[in-house]
Design a protein around this motif. Sequence first.
Motif, PDB file in Angstrom:
ATOM      1  N   THR A 337       1.242  -1.291   0.188  1.00  0.00           N
ATOM      2  CA  THR A 337       0.184   0.021   0.073  1.00  0.00           C
ATOM      3  C   THR A 337       1.043   1.357  -0.250  1.00  0.00           C
ATOM      4  N   LEU A 338       2.250   0.835   0.148  1.00  0.00           N
ATOM      5  CA  LEU A 338       2.744   2.596   0.516  1.00  0.00           C
ATOM      6  C   LEU A 338       3.268   2.885  -0.935  1.00  0.00           C
ATOM      7  N   THR A 339       3.173   4.044  -0.781  1.00  0.00           N
ATOM      8  CA  THR A 339       3.047   4.682  -2.624  1.00  0.00           C
ATOM      9  C   THR A 339       4.762   5.965  -2.212  1.00  0.00           C
ATOM     10  N   LYS A 340       5.369   6.121  -3.858  1.00  0.00           N
ATOM     11  CA  LYS A 340       6.344   7.081  -3.866  1.00  0.00           C
ATOM     12  C   LYS A 340       5.317   8.574  -3.779  1.00  0.00           C
ATOM     13  N   PRO A 341       4.431   8.980  -4.743  1.00  0.00           N
ATOM     14  CA  PRO A 341       4.057  10.030  -4.678  1.00  0.00           C
ATOM     15  C   PRO A 341       3.076   9.938  -2.934  1.00  0.00           C
ATOM     16  N   GLN A 342       3.698  11.310  -3.005  1.00  0.00           N
ATOM     17  CA  GLN A 342       2.908  12.026  -1.600  1.00  0.00           C
ATOM     18  C   GLN A 342       3.256  10.615  -0.951  1.00  0.00           C
ATOM     19  N   TYR A 343       4.579  10.818  -0.604  1.00  0.00           N
ATOM     20  CA  TYR A 343       5.232   9.523   0.414  1.00  0.00           C
ATOM     21  C   TYR A 343       4.988   9.739   1.861  1.00  0.00           C
ATOM     22  N   MET A 344       5.430  11.272   2.067  1.00  0.00           N
ATOM     23  CA  MET A 344       4.719  10.728   3.797  1.00  0.00           C
ATOM     24  C   MET A 344       2.900  10.615   3.885  1.00  0.00           C
ATOM     25  N   VAL A 345       2.499  10.408   3.196  1.00  0.00           N
ATOM     26  CA  VAL A 345       1.228  10.011   3.834  1.00  0.00           C
ATOM     27  C   VAL A 345       1.272   8.392   4.102  1.00  0.00           C
ATOM     28  N   ASN A 346       2.259   7.559   3.167  1.00  0.00           N
ATOM     29  CA  ASN A 346       2.291   6.518   4.008  1.00  0.00           C
ATOM     30  C   ASN A 346       2.498   6.450   5.230  1.00  0.00           C
ATOM     31  N   VAL A 347       2.588   7.303   6.131  1.00  0.00           N
ATOM     32  CA  VAL A 347       3.224   7.470   7.655  1.00  0.00           C
ATOM     33  C   VAL A 347       1.710   7.330   8.313  1.00  0.00           C
ATOM     34  N   ILE A 348       0.233   7.725   7.399  1.00  0.00           N
ATOM     35  CA  ILE A 348      -0.800   7.700   8.067  1.00  0.00           C
ATOM     36  C   ILE A 348      -1.607   6.693   7.256  1.00  0.00           C
ATOM     37  N   ARG A 349      -1.195   5.729   6.998  1.00  0.00           N
ATOM     38  CA  ARG A 349      -1.893   4.910   6.256  1.00  0.00           C
ATOM     39  C   ARG A 349      -1.191   3.661   7.228  1.00  0.00           C
ATOM     40  N   VAL A 466      -6.492   5.368  -4.245  1.00  0.00           N
ATOM     41  CA  VAL A 466      -5.304   5.718  -3.767  1.00  0.00           C
ATOM     42  C   VAL A 466      -4.612   6.844  -3.385  1.00  0.00           C
ATOM     43  N   ILE A 467      -5.055   7.630  -2.672  1.00  0.00           N
ATOM     44  CA  ILE A 467      -4.981   8.516  -2.034  1.00  0.00           C
ATOM     45  C   ILE A 467      -2.992   8.632  -2.748  1.00  0.00           C
ATOM     46  N   GLY A 468      -2.715  10.086  -3.633  1.00  0.00           N
ATOM     47  CA  GLY A 468      -2.119  10.739  -4.217  1.00  0.00           C
ATOM     48  C   GLY A 468      -1.721   9.872  -5.686  1.00  0.00           C
ATOM     49  N   VAL A 469      -2.198   8.927  -5.677  1.00  0.00           N
ATOM     50  CA  VAL A 469      -2.187   7.938  -6.896  1.00  0.00           C
ATOM     51  C   VAL A 469      -3.145   8.390  -8.312  1.00  0.00           C
ATOM     52  N   ASN A 470      -4.705   7.854  -7.365  1.00  0.00           N
ATOM     53  CA  ASN A 470      -5.919   8.020  -8.300  1.00  0.00           C
ATOM     54  C   ASN A 470      -6.971   9.147  -7.404  1.00  0.00           C
ATOM     55  N   ARG A 471      -6.469   9.568  -6.806  1.00  0.00           N
ATOM     56  CA  ARG A 471      -6.853  10.891  -5.738  1.00  0.00           C
ATOM     57  C   ARG A 471      -6.185  11.848  -5.493  1.00  0.00           C
ATOM     58  N   PHE A 472      -6.636  12.843  -5.859  1.00  0.00           N
ATOM     59  CA  PHE A 472      -5.586  13.803  -5.143  1.00  0.00           C
ATOM     60  C   PHE A 472      -4.614  14.414  -5.703  1.00  0.00           C
ATOM     61  N   VAL A 473      -4.006  13.858  -7.011  1.00  0.00           N
ATOM     62  CA  VAL A 473      -3.183  13.742  -7.592  1.00  0.00           C
ATOM     63  C   VAL A 473      -2.460  14.847  -7.188  1.00  0.00           C
ATOM     64  N   GLU A 474      -0.923  15.334  -7.651  1.00  0.00           N
ATOM     65  CA  GLU A 474      -0.313  16.555  -7.259  1.00  0.00           C
ATOM     66  C   GLU A 474       1.102  16.233  -7.831  1.00  0.00           C
ATOM     67  N   ASN A 475       1.583  17.346  -8.461  1.00  0.00           N
ATOM     68  CA  ASN A 475       3.082  16.992  -9.722  1.00  0.00           C
ATOM     69  C   ASN A 475       4.080  17.212  -8.615  1.00  0.00           C
ATOM     70  N   GLU A 476       5.022  16.210  -8.934  1.00  0.00           N
ATOM     71  CA  GLU A 476       5.705  15.799  -7.782  1.00  0.00           C
ATOM     72  C   GLU A 476       7.257  15.507  -8.518  1.00  0.00           C
ATOM     73  N   GLU A 477       7.365  16.277  -9.573  1.00  0.00           N
ATOM     74  CA  GLU A 477       8.424  15.969 -10.381  1.00  0.00           C
ATOM     75  C   GLU A 477       9.543  16.638  -9.345  1.00  0.00           C
ATOM     76  N   ASP A 478       9.582  17.215  -8.816  1.00  0.00           N
ATOM     77  CA  ASP A 478      11.580  17.535  -8.252  1.00  0.00           C
ATOM     78  C   ASP A 478      10.923  16.923  -7.133  1.00  0.00           C
ATOM     79  N   VAL A 479      10.566  16.039  -6.094  1.00  0.00           N
ATOM     80  CA  VAL A 479      10.290  15.734  -5.524  1.00  0.00           C
ATOM     81  C   VAL A 479      11.801  15.149  -5.060  1.00  0.00           C
ATOM     82  N   LYS A 480      12.912  15.117  -3.403  1.00  0.00           N
ATOM     83  CA  LYS A 480      14.238  14.540  -3.690  1.00  0.00           C
ATOM     84  C   LYS A 480      13.522  13.950  -1.828  1.00  0.00           C
ATOM     85  N   ILE A 481      14.250  12.909  -1.994  1.00  0.00           N
ATOM     86  CA  ILE A 481      14.324  11.728  -0.423  1.00  0.00           C
ATOM     87  C   ILE A 481      15.542  11.577  -0.392  1.00  0.00           C
ATOM     88  N   GLU A 482      16.085  11.692   0.799  1.00  0.00           N
ATOM     89  CA  GLU A 482      17.060  10.956   1.354  1.00  0.00           C
ATOM     90  C   GLU A 482      16.999   8.912   1.032  1.00  0.00           C
TER      91      GLU A 482
END
Length: 562
Positions: A337-349, A466-482
């Motif tokens: 269920t973990l997603t790369k888009p809006q990955y901090m939402v994974n904390v709530i999931r 799936v929030i961030g994937v098919n609902r409430f999608v955002e443009n995250e082309e510049d996302v940087k994650i360590e």
Amino acid sequence: MNWLDGKQRANLQAQTMDWEAKEVAAFLKKAPERKEQFHTIGDFPVKRTYTAADIADTPIEDIGLPGRYPFTRGPYPTMYRSRNWTMRQIAGFGTGEDTNKRFKYLIEQGQTGISTDFDMPTLMGYDSDHPMSDGEVGREGVAIDTLADMEALLADIDLEKISVSLTINPTAWILLAMYVALGEKRGYDLNKLSGTVQADILKEYMAQKEYIYPIAPSVRIVRDIITYSAKNLKRYNPINISGYHVSEAGSSPLQEAAFTLANLITYVEEVAKTGMHVDEFAPRLAFFFVSQGDFFEEVAKFRALRRCYAKIMKERFGAKNPESMRLRFHCQTAAATLTKPQYMVNVIRTSLQALSAVLGGAQSLHTNGYDEAFAIPTEDAMKMALRTQQIIAEESGVADVIDPLGGSYYVEALTTDYERKIFEILDEVDKRGGAVKLIEQGWFQKQIADFAYETALRKQSGEKPVIGVNRFVENEEDVKIEIHPYDNTTAERQISRTRRVRAERDEAKVQAMLDQLVAVAKDESQNMMPLTIELVKAGATMGDIVEKLKGIWGTYRETPVF
């Protein structure tokens, strides 16, 4: 005894029909519902509301009390009021020394159990200097070739005080042999060691596809692990019968539950053939399940699994000891269920999935890191995942009462629905010839694949949000994650130690013992564990042992089913 007599049930059903015809019908004209029919993730229909009439056919005795047969409400009478679940964050990368540092970090943060991920060569029985290991050493788990690696992995960790889980299957008996050898070297009382080795090989053929040998010798190895541990490791769980990987392969929650119990039945039957009574080994059988996204369905699934297991062990296998009927399970939140888009939402999931595991009565729990869709989790992600568990345990109050959702009309009705459907599937498995035969025919594999395909279509259409994937999608082309880095010196450091062990061992002794292992493997009446323990003490590598047995057993090749 049931909840309602006939007259009470009829009156309640009449009230509900009247409510539907009046209040509900009037309100729907002003505010239609979001969709025509609601279902759980596992395709169980969900009614608008539930009443006592929905659980009228569930005997009160089937719900019972915590710690009492059929254990629907929990395996122990006081549950988390006595001791919280074990917080067992999984870790594994690089060499034994590398993962040992992560273990110590997590223990410092309050982790109460160790869980170990192994790299692909270790899982598949290849030494780190084998050509098949090139590029994979320590990349997705810790590399273990020899007893020296196990010593490095568990250095300065008191194994009599902290439980250790080894997440490995086709080579599980070799890793357990190393763990036992290390315990003996340190002078521990083996009966004080606690933890588990996963060892569930049947679910590999069903779902995860990490296997080496054909099914029959692989199940024999599991038998040997269980019988050896029952006699020599009184607190150790010799198997973690795992629905988690069935689910991650795409199954429904119902399939996860039923297929896992089908595998249980096979293992118990195999051990029983040795003449060992079920009460001699069943108290240490353990399970591993996922906690998916449908909150109430997961709670009901766990409760139904306990009830089904208790009835199977008592009615099918003749268990007399309540410990043999008490299902205990480790749980992990759902990596799928973990997603790369809006990955901090994974904390709530993860938080919600962890909460449903606790409300479902888990004995230990791993919460996924928010960055696991990218790579092995960073220390920050693991600390956040651990803190999630600690907040549930220390701040939420849910651990203060046992089975707080017990008595919920919806949860109880869904629990009973799950029990009924699980036994329907188990009956079908029996009629078709048992789990091993159906694995060989690809029956389980097809069931899983079909549900996975249907789920993919639902996500694609947006029917399954799936929030961030098919609902409430955002443009995250510049996302940087360590992300967790891979140390390019890992393979060199690991191979150096493996070759040093080979150079320093008594080669003639090791080869003679390997020949002896072949003889033991050919004799179904013997147990492979004692000699394997002596082999790893003598410096035999995992690859030595695995390759030697390929000579008599060969390897397994799956027949694809479409």
